[in-house]
Enzyme design. Structure first.
Site, PDB file in Angstrom:
ATOM      1  N   GLU A 102     -28.782  76.208  23.710  1.00 43.38           N
ATOM      2  CA  GLU A 102     -27.157  75.742  24.151  1.00 43.38           C
ATOM      3  C   GLU A 102     -26.406  75.973  23.018  1.00 43.38           C
ATOM      4  OE1 GLU A 102     -28.024  72.125  25.779  1.00 43.38           O
ATOM      5  OE2 GLU A 102     -25.993  71.578  24.493  1.00 43.38           O
ATOM      6  N   ARG A 111     -23.750  71.848  32.170  1.00 46.06           N
ATOM      7  CA  ARG A 111     -23.891  72.708  31.089  1.00 46.06           C
ATOM      8  C   ARG A 111     -22.749  73.367  31.008  1.00 46.06           C
ATOM      9  NH1 ARG A 111     -25.166  68.297  31.101  1.00 46.06           N
ATOM     10  NH2 ARG A 111     -27.705  67.158  30.563  1.00 46.06           N
ATOM     11  N   SER A 159     -30.398  68.987  21.706  1.00 39.07           N
ATOM     12  CA  SER A 159     -31.496  70.010  22.671  1.00 39.07           C
ATOM     13  C   SER A 159     -31.125  71.640  22.520  1.00 39.07           C
ATOM     14  CB  SER A 159     -31.144  69.614  23.914  1.00 39.07           C
ATOM     15  OG  SER A 159     -31.765  68.637  24.639  1.00 39.07           O
TER      16      SER A 159
END
Ligand SMILES: Cc1cc2nc3c(=O)[nH]c(=O)nc-3n(C[C@H](O)[C@H](O)[C@H](O)COP(=O)(O)OP(=O)(O)OC[C@H]3O[C@@H](n4cnc5c(N)ncnc54)[C@H](O)[C@@H]3O)c2cc1C
Length: 331
Positions: free
Chosen positions: A327, A164, A231
């Site tokens: 995130e 990520r 998320s």
């Protein structure tokens, strides 16, 4: 291109947060992107690019120039014996691209079906799901370097992809991605090792895509009905010694060894063990079904989300001595 002042973004973020940018515009071409950078500079404003706003937490008043990326186009640019190459505008919908490649008989992206957002944002956080990451199919991209106002090409190593993560995430604002080229190998193997996809070893790419989409629908709240950004925290990666200590105290803790000898934990599990599922703060809350998803019950502001996120981080840190990293980017 004519920038708009008090540019409304409330309809352009999946969290459904009310938000306005001081100035904003929509980019349909590379020329629009250069224009936007010049306008932002002329007004002494920072410039932020937004695709579909599915990985951001927007403030009510963004003192910046926000550019909505809508450059389109999608074509097969090369076909070799080993792979097909597809070049796509940064503003194209990611899921739309996955579906299109399957109709062209070019499998590979099916496990990444259903991820909201634009193609241009995909490399920013090296999107991934169900055991597959964008980096595996990445060939190259074109981005405007806002420091030099020149378009430059990046290959895979230059993007410095990680879990990520990429150079574009590490240097936010420096590069504006306008086009991405993917490489889809001719030899196709189903990737069904992930929980929920068992039994599809003989499945077609379309069947796997449908299974992934329905799994996602069951697991995640639909952002069109309940605002969210997917998320909210990365799965934390800890040293093996720390994981062993945690296993002694919490024998059911899920642990996944990583190739570099560390251990990945499940952020959702850690949050659930703190008893936080379903809790509310102002208009923001934690999904009752999925501890990793922060949601907008209606009327949430960036501040509500930030306070709730901070509370979650504190609880997880106190119980497990693990730092959760957010995130979505706060703008
Ligand atoms: C319900 C839900 C489920 C999700 N599931 C997943 C998942 O399974 N896996 C996963 O990896 N992610 C997932 N996400 C996160 C999100 O979908 C991805 O990060 C997606 O790539 C974001 O695309 P976007 O166009 O909405 O980007 P935005 O939210 O608009 O932008 C995200 C970041 O990228 C930057 N950016 C956007 N476009 C460009 C560009 N053209 N050039 C340079 N920078 C740019 C922005 O400045 C910002 O920092 C999920 C989100 C939601 C809401």
């Amino acid at each position: 291109m004519l920038p708009i002042s008090h540019f409304e973004l409330s309809m352009h973020n999946t969290f459904g947060l009310t938000s306005y940018a001081r100035l904003g515009a929509v980019a349909y071409s590379r020329a629009d992107v250069i224009d936007a950078v010049r306008h932002a500079r002329g007004n002494e404003l920072a410039l932020h690019v937004l695709g579909e706003g599915s990985n951001v937490v927007l403030s009510e008043r963004i003192e910046a120039f926000v550019l909505l990326m809508r450059i389109g186009g999608c074509e097969i640019t090369d076909r070799t014996r080993v792979a097909d190459f597809v070049t796509v505008g940064a503003g194209v919908s990611w899921h739309g691209l996955v579906e299109w490649t399957l109709t062209q008989n070019m499998p590979g992206l099916e496990n990444l079906a259903g991820i909201p957002g634009s193609v241009g944002a995909g490399p920013v956080q090296n999107i991934g799901a169900y055991g597959v990451e964008l980096a595996e199919f990445f060939e190259s991209l074109v981005a405007l370097d806002t420091a030099t106002l020149e378009f430059c090409e990046f290959d895979g190593p230059a993007c410095r992809f990680d879990y990520r993560d990429s150079i574009f995430k590490r240097e936010p604002g420096r590069f504006i991605i306008v086009e991405v080229t993917l490489r889809l190998p001719r030899e196709w193997q189903p990737r069904v090792g992930y929980s929920g996809l068992e039994g599809l070893e003989q499945g077609t790419p379309d069947q796997i895509k449908d299974a992934v989409v329905s799994l996602r629908e069951r697991k995640l709240p639909d952002w069109r009905q309940i605002g969210n950004a997917g998320s909210f925290f990365h799965n934390p990666v800890v040293a093996q010694t720390h994981a062993l200590r945690l296993q002694n105290h919490f024998p059911t803790i899920p642990v996944h060894p990583t190739p570099d000898g560390r251990v990945k934990l499940s952020a959702g599990w850690l949050i659930e063990q703190c008893g936080l599922k379903g809790m509310r703060r102002g208009g923001a809350g934690i999904s009752a079904d999925h501890g990793l998803v922060l949601i907008n019950h209606g009327g949430a502001r960036q501040q509500d989300v930030a306070l709730l996120a901070e509370y979650v981080r504190k609880c997880v840190n106190e119980k497990f001595s693990v730092d959760l990293v957010q995130e979505p980017r706060a703008l």
